[in-house]
Each structure stands twice: as C-alpha cells, then as structure tokens.
Write a protein that holds these residues in place. Structure first.
Motif, PDB file in Angstrom:
ATOM      1  N   ASP A 108     -91.053  10.383   5.246  1.00  0.00           N
ATOM      2  CA  ASP A 108     -92.362  10.939   5.616  1.00  0.00           C
ATOM      3  C   ASP A 108     -93.375   9.828   5.872  1.00  0.00           C
ATOM      4  O   ASP A 108     -94.132   9.877   6.857  1.00  0.00           O
ATOM      5  CB  ASP A 108     -92.871  11.863   4.512  1.00  0.00           C
ATOM      6  CG  ASP A 108     -92.066  13.158   4.410  1.00  0.00           C
ATOM      7  OD1 ASP A 108     -91.372  13.489   5.392  1.00  0.00           O
ATOM      8  OD2 ASP A 108     -92.128  13.813   3.353  1.00  0.00           O
ATOM      9  N   THR A 111     -92.534   7.908   9.036  1.00  0.00           N
ATOM     10  CA  THR A 111     -92.844   8.732  10.201  1.00  0.00           C
ATOM     11  C   THR A 111     -94.342   8.686  10.512  1.00  0.00           C
ATOM     12  O   THR A 111     -94.743   8.567  11.679  1.00  0.00           O
ATOM     13  CB  THR A 111     -92.399  10.185   9.956  1.00  0.00           C
ATOM     14  OG1 THR A 111     -90.977  10.210   9.738  1.00  0.00           O
ATOM     15  CG2 THR A 111     -92.742  11.067  11.147  1.00  0.00           C
ATOM     16  N   LYS A 112     -95.158   8.747   9.482  1.00  0.00           N
ATOM     17  CA  LYS A 112     -96.612   8.663   9.698  1.00  0.00           C
ATOM     18  C   LYS A 112     -96.992   7.302  10.250  1.00  0.00           C
ATOM     19  O   LYS A 112     -97.859   7.197  11.127  1.00  0.00           O
ATOM     20  CB  LYS A 112     -97.337   8.938   8.383  1.00  0.00           C
ATOM     21  CG  LYS A 112     -97.237  10.400   7.934  1.00  0.00           C
ATOM     22  CD  LYS A 112     -97.870  10.608   6.568  1.00  0.00           C
ATOM     23  CE  LYS A 112     -97.723  12.065   6.115  1.00  0.00           C
ATOM     24  NZ  LYS A 112     -98.260  12.285   4.744  1.00  0.00           N
ATOM     25  N   GLU A 115     -96.108   7.222  13.900  1.00  0.00           N
ATOM     26  CA  GLU A 115     -97.062   7.997  14.702  1.00  0.00           C
ATOM     27  C   GLU A 115     -98.307   7.168  15.043  1.00  0.00           C
ATOM     28  O   GLU A 115     -98.905   7.347  16.104  1.00  0.00           O
ATOM     29  CB  GLU A 115     -97.461   9.262  13.940  1.00  0.00           C
ATOM     30  CG  GLU A 115     -96.340  10.293  13.843  1.00  0.00           C
ATOM     31  CD  GLU A 115     -96.695  11.448  12.930  1.00  0.00           C
ATOM     32  OE1 GLU A 115     -97.783  11.395  12.299  1.00  0.00           O
ATOM     33  OE2 GLU A 115     -95.890  12.393  12.832  1.00  0.00           O
ATOM     34  N   ASP A 118     -95.947   3.001  17.252  1.00  0.00           N
ATOM     35  CA  ASP A 118     -94.528   3.257  17.536  1.00  0.00           C
ATOM     36  C   ASP A 118     -93.807   2.030  18.086  1.00  0.00           C
ATOM     37  O   ASP A 118     -92.731   2.158  18.673  1.00  0.00           O
ATOM     38  CB  ASP A 118     -94.386   4.419  18.515  1.00  0.00           C
ATOM     39  CG  ASP A 118     -95.000   4.112  19.878  1.00  0.00           C
ATOM     40  OD1 ASP A 118     -95.617   3.042  20.023  1.00  0.00           O
ATOM     41  OD2 ASP A 118     -94.869   4.963  20.782  1.00  0.00           O
ATOM     42  N   TYR A 124     -88.672   1.789  12.135  1.00  0.00           N
ATOM     43  CA  TYR A 124     -87.510   2.549  12.599  1.00  0.00           C
ATOM     44  C   TYR A 124     -86.267   2.165  11.791  1.00  0.00           C
ATOM     45  O   TYR A 124     -85.474   3.032  11.379  1.00  0.00           O
ATOM     46  CB  TYR A 124     -87.252   2.274  14.084  1.00  0.00           C
ATOM     47  CG  TYR A 124     -88.271   2.899  15.013  1.00  0.00           C
ATOM     48  CD1 TYR A 124     -88.316   4.273  15.215  1.00  0.00           C
ATOM     49  CD2 TYR A 124     -89.190   2.105  15.696  1.00  0.00           C
ATOM     50  CE1 TYR A 124     -89.242   4.850  16.072  1.00  0.00           C
ATOM     51  CE2 TYR A 124     -90.124   2.676  16.557  1.00  0.00           C
ATOM     52  CZ  TYR A 124     -90.146   4.039  16.740  1.00  0.00           C
ATOM     53  OH  TYR A 124     -91.062   4.604  17.579  1.00  0.00           O
ATOM     54  N   ARG A 127     -86.623   3.505   8.208  1.00  0.00           N
ATOM     55  CA  ARG A 127     -86.488   4.969   8.191  1.00  0.00           C
ATOM     56  C   ARG A 127     -85.029   5.347   8.403  1.00  0.00           C
ATOM     57  O   ARG A 127     -84.519   6.302   7.801  1.00  0.00           O
ATOM     58  CB  ARG A 127     -87.377   5.613   9.257  1.00  0.00           C
ATOM     59  CG  ARG A 127     -87.430   7.147   9.114  1.00  0.00           C
ATOM     60  CD  ARG A 127     -88.407   7.782  10.080  1.00  0.00           C
ATOM     61  NE  ARG A 127     -87.966   7.701  11.470  1.00  0.00           N
ATOM     62  CZ  ARG A 127     -88.599   8.282  12.489  1.00  0.00           C
ATOM     63  NH1 ARG A 127     -89.712   8.988  12.260  1.00  0.00           N
ATOM     64  NH2 ARG A 127     -88.156   8.164  13.723  1.00  0.00           N
ATOM     65  N   ASP A 143     -82.637   6.107  14.889  1.00  0.00           N
ATOM     66  CA  ASP A 143     -83.678   5.161  14.469  1.00  0.00           C
ATOM     67  C   ASP A 143     -83.243   3.716  14.675  1.00  0.00           C
ATOM     68  O   ASP A 143     -84.032   2.877  15.125  1.00  0.00           O
ATOM     69  CB  ASP A 143     -84.051   5.397  13.002  1.00  0.00           C
ATOM     70  CG  ASP A 143     -85.088   6.492  12.845  1.00  0.00           C
ATOM     71  OD1 ASP A 143     -85.716   6.877  13.856  1.00  0.00           O
ATOM     72  OD2 ASP A 143     -85.284   6.976  11.707  1.00  0.00           O
TER      73      ASP A 143
END
Length: 358
Positions: A108, A111-112, A115, A118, A124, A127, A143
């Motif tokens: 999570d 991902t934030k 956002e 990127d 990546y 994650r 990823d």
C-alpha cells in the motif's frame, strides 16, 4: 519435487528453496577427539554466566529494535500527514512494514509512493518483493519489469546516476527470474538469470538460481556447470569455502549428480551439505538413496532413519527405508515402514502395502 523423485525416475522438477548469501564467515571444522570432548562436558561457571549475559543482551536488542521501529513508524506517519506527497516517507514506512512482514501494508505504501512519482525503480522493485512474499508472483513480475524499464530509460539518458542504476539492474533480473521459476516458467527464468549474469558476472547467487532452473528442465550437466561457477566465484573472493550462507548449494549439486548417476559424487555433496545444514532431513534422504544405489544398504537405512528423527512425518523417508529393507529381505520391517508412510499420505507406499504385505 525432491531428490528421491529424481532418483526414482520422476524428473519433472526440483525444489527451488535455497539462495546463497555470502555475507558471513563460519568455517567447517573437524570433530575433536573423544578425550577433548569429555574434558568439556562441564563448562566453567564463567562460561555459563557469559552465556546468560549474552542471552539477556539479545533480548534487550530485540526490545530496543521494537521500540526503535515503533518510533520510526510514528515519525514516518507524521511526516506523511504533514506532507501527503512525501515519497521518501512512504518508502521508509513501506520498508519498515516489509521488515515487520506486513507485506500488504508495504505494498500500500509503495503504491502511494508510485502514484506520486512513477519513475523510481526502487519502489517497483521493493513492491515486487512484497508481492512475491505474498505469493503474487505475476504481480511481482510486472513490478520487476517496470523497474527494469525505468532503469533502461535512465541508462539511455546517461546522466550522473547511470552507474548506480546499472549496478541495480542485475537484482531486478534475478528477482524476476525467481518469480518466473516459482511459476514454473524455467526457460523464462534462465533468460533473466543470464541477463543478470551479463550485467554482473560476479553475482554469485544468480548462478545457483540458474543452475536450479536448468536442473528443473533436466539439464543437469548445465546445472552442475553453474553450481561449479558458484564455487569458483566464492574461492576467488574468499580463498576458501565457508559454511554459513552456503545452505542448499551442495544439496542442489548433489541432486544433479545423482540424476546423472554419479552417486559417489552425490554422496560427497550431501555430506558437505550436512556440515552447512545439519538439520535438513531432505539431505539425509538424498544421501540414503545414493547409498542404496551403491548397494550400501546399512548406510542407506541409517540415513533414512536420521531423516525420520529430524522429521517424524517424513513419509518419503519411511517409504524409501521400507524399500531398502524389503530389498534385503527384511519384509516385515519394510512393511512396517511402508504402512507408516501410507498413513502419512504416501501413495506408492500404500501400493506396496497392498501388494507385498498380506
């Protein structure tokens, strides 16, 4: 798929459980003679006190780490509250969550962070690691692929950070290869491992991973070549073979040697593995099967027995010990082992009971 399946003719795959970590140094030592051992059966009181002090210190470190992590988590959260676009705070909190095995929370946070920005390969990549920890290998592959793409775009532009990203690239290929191997895409895994090696020919861990992927495709000659490269690289850097961090290496090479019917060589490798990982029942089962192939039946039974002592629910060890016993005409004892293996869910053992134990 385990070694005994390879030896018995089923060679569809091999366990992909081990990785090499060459960051600690423990030498393989010889056993002392009995007299020396007897002289140390009663350790001096100062040694006991020292051990107690070390245990207390370790507990203190664990508590201290927990307090530090808790404090850091609060600090990162406050930083995010003050600035919801603080990518560094998201990354730091995600890394902390990953270390605490809160993989969903780590995903999570990454991902934030993605956002907001990127174009950071590390988010990546990390994650992807968290997704792999949750067995979402396809998500992890996506990823890792994105991380590789980001790195490629940076390398093309060739700015001052190019060298750093080039050094990061092999990790991404290795991780993607592992995820592909977990999905039994061994050919794809080999391609990624090869790219990692091309980027860093001294990335020792990748040779082991590629060797296991080759073995899963029954290319045991190629697997052994990669396993030997691991030894060459370690010796070139350390000048010796160290036990700590070598878990799984000799076991995997032993599997391939046994598959090529080099049972004597396999026994040597399994014996080396026991120095590194003495509590692994699979190693004893593997050595037992190789001994059985060389007609060392008593040695095989002893190894199967040790495997059972390490894992009383080891159905395969019971089954193969039963085979060896039955092979030397101890039918009643063999039937007992087959029956136990059958109780533990071994199908071939059940067939043997029904066929030979009346």
């Amino acid at each position: 798929m385990f070694l005994w399946q390879v030896l018995m003719g089923n060679r569809k795959g091999l366990p992909l459980r081990h990785e090499l970590m060459y960051n600690r140094r423990v030498h393989i030592t010889n056993l002392k003679d009995n007299e020396t051992q007897n002289n140390h059966t009663q350790p001096p009181m100062k040694h006991i006190l020292l051990l107690c002090a070390l245990l207390i210190a370790c507990q203190a470190v664990s508590v201290g780490q927990w307090v530090e992590d808790s404090s850091s988590f609060k600090s990162f959260t406050k930083a995010i509250e003050r600035n919801p676009k603080n990518v560094r705070a998201y990354c730091s909190r995600a890394a902390l969550r990953y270390r605490q095995k809160d993989y969903k929370g780590a995903i999570d946070d990454y991902t934030k962070g993605i956002e907001i920005n990127d174009n950071r390969e590390d988010m990546y990549y990390n994650r992807g690691k968290a997704k792999a920890a949750l067995l979402d290998y396809q998500g992890a592959i996506e990823d890792y692929t994105k991380a590789i793409e980001v790195i490629a775009s940076i390398i093309v532009n060739k700015d001052s950070t190019t060298e750093y990203y080039q050094s990061y690239e092999p990790n991404c290929y290795n991780a993607r290869g592992q995820a592909k191997a977990a999905l039994t895409d061994y050919k794809g895994a080999i391609l990624d491992y090869t790219k990692a090696i091309e980027a860093d020919s001294e990335f020792t861990r990748v040779y082991l991973n590629r060797g296991m992927a080759k073995a899963a495709l029954n290319n045991h000659e190629g697997a052994i070549q990669d396993y030997n490269k691991v030894l060459d690289t370690v010796l070139a850097h350390k000048g010796q073979i160290c036990s700590d961090g070598m878990e799984g290496f000799f076991y995997q090479r032993g599997i391939s040697k046994a598959a090529l019917e080099d049972y004597a060589g396999a026994i040597k490798d399994f014996t080396y593995e026991m120095e590194v990982d003495p509590d692994n029942p699979d190693v004893f089962t593997g050595r037992g099967l190789s001994k059985d192939k060389l007609l060392d039946y008593q040695g095989a039974i002893a190894d199967f027995t040790q495997a059972i002592e390490l894992d009383p629910k080891n159905a395969a060890a019971y089954y193969y010990r039963g085979n060896t016993k039955a092979g030397i005409k101890f039918i009643k004892s063999g039937c007992s082992d087959w029956s136990k293996a059958a109780e533990l869910g071994h199908r071939k053992a059940l067939d043997s009971v029904q066929r030979y134990c009346k």
